[in-house]
Motif scaffolding. Structure first.
Motif, PDB file in Angstrom:
ATOM      1  N   LEU A  54     -23.765  20.459 -28.952  1.00  0.00           N
ATOM      2  CA  LEU A  54     -22.358  20.727 -28.642  1.00  0.00           C
ATOM      3  C   LEU A  54     -22.154  22.135 -28.088  1.00  0.00           C
ATOM      4  N   PRO A 194     -19.864  21.647 -44.122  1.00  0.00           N
ATOM      5  CA  PRO A 194     -18.747  20.832 -44.623  1.00  0.00           C
ATOM      6  C   PRO A 194     -18.666  19.472 -43.924  1.00  0.00           C
ATOM      7  N   ARG A 195     -18.948  19.471 -42.640  1.00  0.00           N
ATOM      8  CA  ARG A 195     -18.900  18.260 -41.852  1.00  0.00           C
ATOM      9  C   ARG A 195     -19.883  17.215 -42.393  1.00  0.00           C
ATOM     10  N   GLU A 198     -18.639  15.669 -45.552  1.00  0.00           N
ATOM     11  CA  GLU A 198     -17.612  14.691 -45.231  1.00  0.00           C
ATOM     12  C   GLU A 198     -18.227  13.392 -44.722  1.00  0.00           C
ATOM     13  N   GLN A 199     -19.031  13.492 -43.670  1.00  0.00           N
ATOM     14  CA  GLN A 199     -19.472  12.253 -43.013  1.00  0.00           C
ATOM     15  C   GLN A 199     -20.725  11.635 -43.624  1.00  0.00           C
ATOM     16  N   LYS A 383     -11.406  33.485 -41.225  1.00  0.00           N
ATOM     17  CA  LYS A 383     -10.586  32.798 -42.230  1.00  0.00           C
ATOM     18  C   LYS A 383     -11.468  32.315 -43.372  1.00  0.00           C
TER      19      LYS A 383
ATOM     20  N   ILE C   6     -11.526  17.387 -43.273  1.00  0.00           N
ATOM     21  CA  ILE C   6     -12.577  18.189 -42.646  1.00  0.00           C
ATOM     22  C   ILE C   6     -12.955  17.474 -41.377  1.00  0.00           C
ATOM     23  N   CYS C   7     -12.756  18.130 -40.272  1.00  0.00           N
ATOM     24  CA  CYS C   7     -13.058  17.510 -38.992  1.00  0.00           C
ATOM     25  C   CYS C   7     -14.574  17.388 -38.825  1.00  0.00           C
ATOM     26  N   VAL C   8     -15.034  16.206 -38.442  1.00  0.00           N
ATOM     27  CA  VAL C   8     -16.486  16.004 -38.306  1.00  0.00           C
ATOM     28  C   VAL C   8     -16.931  15.969 -36.843  1.00  0.00           C
ATOM     29  N   LEU C   9     -16.012  16.255 -35.943  1.00  0.00           N
ATOM     30  CA  LEU C   9     -16.355  16.104 -34.530  1.00  0.00           C
ATOM     31  C   LEU C   9     -17.378  17.116 -34.028  1.00  0.00           C
ATOM     32  N   CYS C  10     -17.400  18.281 -34.642  1.00  0.00           N
ATOM     33  CA  CYS C  10     -18.415  19.251 -34.236  1.00  0.00           C
ATOM     34  C   CYS C  10     -18.837  20.065 -35.454  1.00  0.00           C
ATOM     35  N   GLY C  13     -16.772  22.082 -38.335  1.00  0.00           N
ATOM     36  CA  GLY C  13     -16.255  21.466 -39.558  1.00  0.00           C
ATOM     37  C   GLY C  13     -14.940  22.073 -40.000  1.00  0.00           C
ATOM     38  N   GLU C  15     -11.475  22.983 -41.473  1.00  0.00           N
ATOM     39  CA  GLU C  15     -10.681  22.468 -42.592  1.00  0.00           C
ATOM     40  C   GLU C  15      -9.250  22.349 -42.099  1.00  0.00           C
ATOM     41  N   GLY C  31      -5.437  25.015 -39.043  1.00  0.00           N
ATOM     42  CA  GLY C  31      -6.881  25.114 -39.283  1.00  0.00           C
ATOM     43  C   GLY C  31      -7.758  24.626 -38.161  1.00  0.00           C
ATOM     44  N   ARG C  36      -9.074  18.945 -30.311  1.00  0.00           N
ATOM     45  CA  ARG C  36      -9.517  17.645 -30.800  1.00  0.00           C
ATOM     46  C   ARG C  36      -9.184  17.440 -32.275  1.00  0.00           C
ATOM     47  N   TYR C  40      -8.399  13.948 -34.072  1.00  0.00           N
ATOM     48  CA  TYR C  40      -9.247  13.493 -35.163  1.00  0.00           C
ATOM     49  C   TYR C  40      -8.393  13.035 -36.352  1.00  0.00           C
ATOM     50  N   GLU C  44      -8.161   9.487 -38.023  1.00  0.00           N
ATOM     51  CA  GLU C  44      -8.605   9.409 -39.413  1.00  0.00           C
ATOM     52  C   GLU C  44      -7.551   8.698 -40.262  1.00  0.00           C
ATOM     53  N   ARG C  50     -16.614   6.198 -36.700  1.00  0.00           N
ATOM     54  CA  ARG C  50     -17.856   6.969 -36.846  1.00  0.00           C
ATOM     55  C   ARG C  50     -18.926   6.402 -35.936  1.00  0.00           C
ATOM     56  N   LYS C  76     -14.942   2.596 -38.977  1.00  0.00           N
ATOM     57  CA  LYS C  76     -15.796   2.903 -40.129  1.00  0.00           C
ATOM     58  C   LYS C  76     -16.205   1.649 -40.904  1.00  0.00           C
TER      59      LYS C  76
END
Lengths: 413, 488, 123
Positions: A54, A194-195, A198-199, A383, C6-10, C13, C15, C31, C36, C40, C44, C50, C76
């Motif tokens: 990415l 964290p990602r 989560e996933q 942050k 928690i965004c998982v797109l990249c 992550g 919050e 946050g 995106r 997301y 969600e 996923r 999912k």
């Protein structure tokens, strides 16, 4: 017979491939990559999940696809590499001895680039009490079996350690029909991204227990179960909190250690914090002409930064080959105890630098400041900062105010 | 009916530890049909492989005891055995270090005891001499024993068994003895079958009392006494070249937590001394780990956390119970009421050192009842697996030329090649466990603890032995490494 | 209502803290470090999606498995159904990177694609 080479790259993973491709682009043609596996690509070959690239390619790629990008380049540029080739020795004169099925190979290089990656911490290193049955694997080994060798290691799994590979394996084992009972982390916070919590865990309802560890292992032949205890703030198990799990597999994801056994042979000095070599802004170790990048230097969070680091290194190696030396790097980079380390550990003051670092515990609303002569020369507001993520700060040479040492500290708002 | 035609074997040895293997090897000199029955999948899986790997000089044992006699003989005769069996061995010497006046008295008495036992060259040395012999070892004074040595107990036992096998001894693994019928001969029932024999030699170590009971002898009791160890990285090896022991407190039943360099360059810390209930509980415990670090650090102040790469434990088959403590002497006897059955009970330390003299004693006992004739074709020599890493550059080149498998490194930490792994897998005893390969080659023993090589070794095992994923065994029966394929 | 994601797109992550109105529409988002984040959260809430990565058996190749992923994320709740489809496939080497292994898997308008090259085993 000793073969002369401008640059020998030891390790054909993401760092080695990226360094080679950039070197070639820069006009260095006499390069050889030595890779011990049957195929190049390093650990990426088994990291079949997505999320790579990415930063470097602005696309979400799987590990093998990410590696293929560099392999294609290496192929198109006609860069020499040998697989099934294990380096046995290197020395401070940049003499390299490697072994292949065809025989021993001896090289004399002008520069050696160490891109040997890292290895996993093991059960022995963390001394878990109990028996020693079959069924205990480090996460990377389990990943090799499942993703490369078509071998299923177990059915009922507990994972110790919340490192990223452990989290990834929790999901991977679940998808393949195993039951993952829990992920345990001795620290009060997760060590993976964290990602991935989560996933890989939340998506599959796999519980994560912070401040918990394994305090006993049962089973004489194959693993039969483990005892899990809560730990106090000093990470000591609290009596009375024991909980037994029946499981046939324990996967350990308890840390990575830069692999530097060859560098040590050549007399390279290591940093006790990163466990990788102490390097200057050119990624050169204390041994003239021996360079290091990627996870062999310090464990990275993302492969994108490994490639970028190796590409930067290539620039320095070009200068070394052309000029034979660098300006003196006598400005030390020090840290306070909230910043775990920085790479590089010393700079010249005559070049723009990127400092890579990690914080030692999770922080909120803080600023990372770079000081010289007690003056703030750069600030990065954050942050949140977590140990799982590598932080980078770029400092231009004009921003340095003297040849005094640099100190990187955390300030709280 | 002629008695002789009734039984298949002249001698059956129960237990393929170092004692059983040594007896098999020594007895194979004579015109006897011999078999060894072992409950596990390899030799040396219990006490014999789980110890400090020290060739003891014999000063710790009561003068006049079998322990003293056999230990001294075993130590002095070991060079010849090591040469015949082609096993690594070094007579490093050893220091027993003391810290105060009380220790000094004990050391002087220890030396006197050793002198009486016939141990050569013992001397009391001062701090300066300690520094010369073992620069990193703490202590104010010491007793120095030049005859003490170190060896690899796995390789030694494997070598004894392979040489026995080479001279005609049959080995049956995964054969746990469940009953013995005492007829005019002995009928031994195992988990796999039934074996007839004239002589039974009970070398069952931790289970020797159980076997004795099957023979009708009820008055032996083995008290399992566990000792835990830490294994240190070869990087720590530079700090210790010779074994360093504290002044023994013999009452405890062990020699005290000591530090031993292994023949391969690691260091062992241990063992602890802890009487336990189960004979097969090889657990490590948190309390003992903490103790080992504390006591080990007293002798070698250079211990660093990153040096610790593994734990293991062994169990001593003691005849002295916890309340008595100390060492009971070896029991090697044939009871009148149970003729042709020789029981070896309580063979704990210094059993490894004493194995050959013990074997010779057993042969004497057999020879009292039947004439033994030496075989013409007995061959005392055995060849070990050539270690690629120990060879010169020239020799390495030559080896790869002869066999390209020497050019493929399987274990990176220990530099073990595929040729060595294959030789281990094709071992004459037919052992096919992962641990069997480990103990024969040192692969998986390094600092990455198999992270690099285990996947390769299990793959080679599958290919060589035509095994499926779920048939690969780690160490013991039912100790399967894998559950199957991810995709069939 | 305020919800945390928690965004998982990249790998950032992020919050995300989201304020939702009664129709689950986002009235406030905090946050996110990129655009995106909002997409997301929306997804969600209504239909979490996923991607998955796994392997397909290959015969006659220089490796026993080829790694695969989906061309794009799927709902999912379909993950294990798609896994079952993937488990049924057996390929003959060679396999090329990017090769479509299953077209439009389960009618989800997503393909299963190879992420690795597998060569024919050379004898």
């Amino acid at each position: 017979m000793t073969i002369k080479k401008d640059v020998i790259i030891i390790g054909g993973g993401p760092a080695g491939l990226a360094a080679a491709a950039r070197l070639k682009e820069l006009g260095v043609t006499d390069i050889l990559i030595l890779e011990r596996e049957k195929l190049p690509g390093g650990i990426l070959r088994q990291c079949i999940h997505d999320g790579f690239g990415l930063t470097r390619f602005k696309e979400a790629l799987s590990g093998p696809e990410y590696a293929a990008r560099f392999l294609d380049q290496v192929g198109k540029m006609d860069i020499d590499y040998l697989t099934d080739t294990t380096v046995l020795e290197i020395d401070s004169n940049k003499h390299v001895i490697a072994v292949t099925k065809e025989g021993l190979l001896e090289y004399q290089a002008k520069a050696i680039i160490m891109t040997t990656g890292c290895r996993e911490r093991t059960r022995g290193a963390i001394s878990i009490p109990g028996t020693r049955p079959a069924g205990i694997y480090t996460a990377g080994v389990a990943q090799t079996y499942v993703n490369l060798k078509n071998i299923m290691v177990g059915k009922k799994v507990v994972i110790l350690g919340s490192g990223d590979i452990g989290l990834i394996m929790a999901r991977r084992m679940t998808l393949e029909g195993a039951q993952v009972l829990a992920v345990l982390e001795i620290l009060p916070y997760a060590s993976g991204l964290p990602r991935n919590i989560e996933q890989c865990l939340n998506d599959y309802s796999i519980p994560l227990f912070l401040s918990h560890t394994v305090t006993n292992i049962r089973g004489k032949e194959r693993l039969e179960g483990i005892t899990v205890s809560r730990v106090d703030e000093r990470l000591k198990p609290i009596p009375g909190t024991e909980n037994d799990y029946d499981c046939d597999t324990l996967i350990l994801s308890v840390g990575l250690i830069p692999e530097n056994e060859l560098s040590l042979m050549a007399g390279v000095n290591l940093d006790s914090r990163t466990r990788g070599p102490i390097v200057d802004e050119n990624y050169q170790t204390n041994i003239d002409g021996i360079f290091v990048a990627g996870n062999a230097l310090h464990v990275h969070d993302l492969v994108d930064f490994v490639s970028i680091e190796a590409e930067n290194l290539a620039q320095a190696v070009l200068a070394y080959i052309q000029e034979g030396s660098f300006p003196q790097c006598s400005i030390r980079v020090e840290t306070d105890d909230q910043v775990g380390y920085t790479v590089p550990q010393k700079v010249s003051g005559q070049k723009d630098i990127t400092l890579s670092m990690r914080v030692r515990s999770p922080l909120k609303n803080c600023a990372i400041q770079v000081l010289q002569n007690d003056q703030v020369i750069k600030t990065k507001k954050m942050k949140k900062a977590i140990p799982a993520e590598m932080i980078q700060m770029r400092i231009k040479k004009e921003e340095l105010i003297s040849s005094e040492y640099i100190k990187v500290v955390v300030r709280h708002d | 009916m002629d008695k002789k035609s009734r039984y298949t074997y002249d001698v059956i040895i129960i237990g393929a530890g170092v004692i059983g293997s040594a007896i098999a090897r020594e007895m194979a000199r004579y015109n006897l049909k011999i078999a060894v029955l072992e409950k596990e999948l390899d030799v040396c899986t219990e006490t014999s492989g789980r110890n400090s790997g020290v060739l003891h000089a014999g000063f710790n044992n009561e003068p006049g005891s079998l322990m003293a006699k056999y230990c001294v003989a075993g130590c002095l005769g070991f060079d010849k055995v090591a040469k015949e069996l082609d096993i690594p061995f070094a007579r490093t010497g050893k220091v027993v270090v003391g810290f105060d006046e009380e220790d000094k008295d004990k050391l002087i008495r220890l030396k006197e005891q050793g002198d009486r036992n016939g141990v050569p060259g013992l001397e009391i040395i001062d701090k300066e001499r300690i520094k010369e012999l073992a620069p990193h070892v703490g202590g104010e004074l010491a007793m120095y024993s030049p005859a003490t040595g170190i060896l690899n107990p796995f390789i030694y036992t494997i070598a004894l068994a392979e040489n026995a096998h080479h001279n005609g001894v049959d080995f049956f693994f995964d054969n746990e003895v469940v009953a013995i019928k005492c007829l005019e001969y002995y009928e031994i029932k195992t988990t796999q079958g039934s074996y007839d024999t004239k002589w039974v030699i009970n070398c069952a170590g931790l289970n020797a009392d159980k076997i004795a009971r099957m023979l009708g002898i009820n008055d032996y009791t083995i008290y399992p006494c566990r000792g835990e160890y830490f294994v240190l990285d070869k990087k720590a090896g530079q700090y210790l070249k010779i074994p360093a022991y504290p002044v023994p407190n013999l009452k405890l039943g062990g020699l005290g937590i000591h530090l031993t360099p292994t023949i391969d360059g690691n260091i062992l810390i241990g063992p602890s001394t802890e009487y336990i209930e189960e004979r097969d509980n090889y657990s490590s415990t948190q309390e003992i780990m903490d103790l080992l670090i504390k006591d080990g650090g007293r002798i070698l102040p250079y211990l660093k956390k990153e040096f610790f790469i593994r734990n293991f434990s062994g169990i001593r088959p003691k005849l002295a119970d916890k309340n008595v403590g100390g060492y009971a002497d070896f029991v090697i006897e044939e009871r009148e009421e149970v003729p042709f059955a020789i029981n070896l009970i309580g063979i704990e330390s210094p059993g490894l050192t004493s194995a050959i003299p013990i074997a010779k004693r057993v042969i004497e006992m057999v020879a009292q009842k039947q004439e033994l004739k030496e075989k013409q074709d007995y061959d005392p020599y055995r060849k070990g697996i050539l270690c690629f890493n120990d060879q010169t550059l020239e020799k390495k080149k030559e080896l790869i030329q002869q066999d390209p498998n020497y050019g493929e490194i399987i274990c990176r930490c220990e530099t073990i090649t595929k040729a060595e792994i294959l030789e281990a897998i094709r071992n004459p005893l037919g052992v096919d466990t992962v641990i069997g390969v480990k103990n024969r080659t040192r692969a998986m023993m390094g600092r990455c603890q198999a992270g690099y090589c285990e996947t390769r070794i299990s793959e080679i095992l599958m290919q060589e032995k035509s095994k499926k994923e779920d048939e690969i065994i780690y160490a013991r029966m039912r100790g399967n490494m894998f559950v199957g394929k991810v995709r069939d | 209502m305020i919800k945390e994601f928690i965004c998982v797109l990249c790998p950032n992550g992020c919050e995300l803290s989201v304020e939702l109105d009664d129709n689950n529409n986002i009235s406030k988002l905090e946050g996110a470090t990129c655009q995106r984040g909002g997409e997301y959260v929306q997804q969600e809430i209504f239909a979490p999606q996923r991607n998955i990565a796994t392997s397909v058996k290959v015969v006659g190749g220089n490796m026993p498995l080829v790694s695969v992923r989906l061309s794009e994320a799927i709902p999912k709740e379909k993950i294990f159904d798609v896994m079952d489809e993937i488990k049924k496939i057996k390929l003959e080497a060679p396999v090329s990177l990017g090769q479509v292994i299953i077209k439009n898997v389960l009618g989800l308008e997503r393909d299963v694609i190879a992420t690795k090259q597998v060569l024919r085993e050379q004898f």
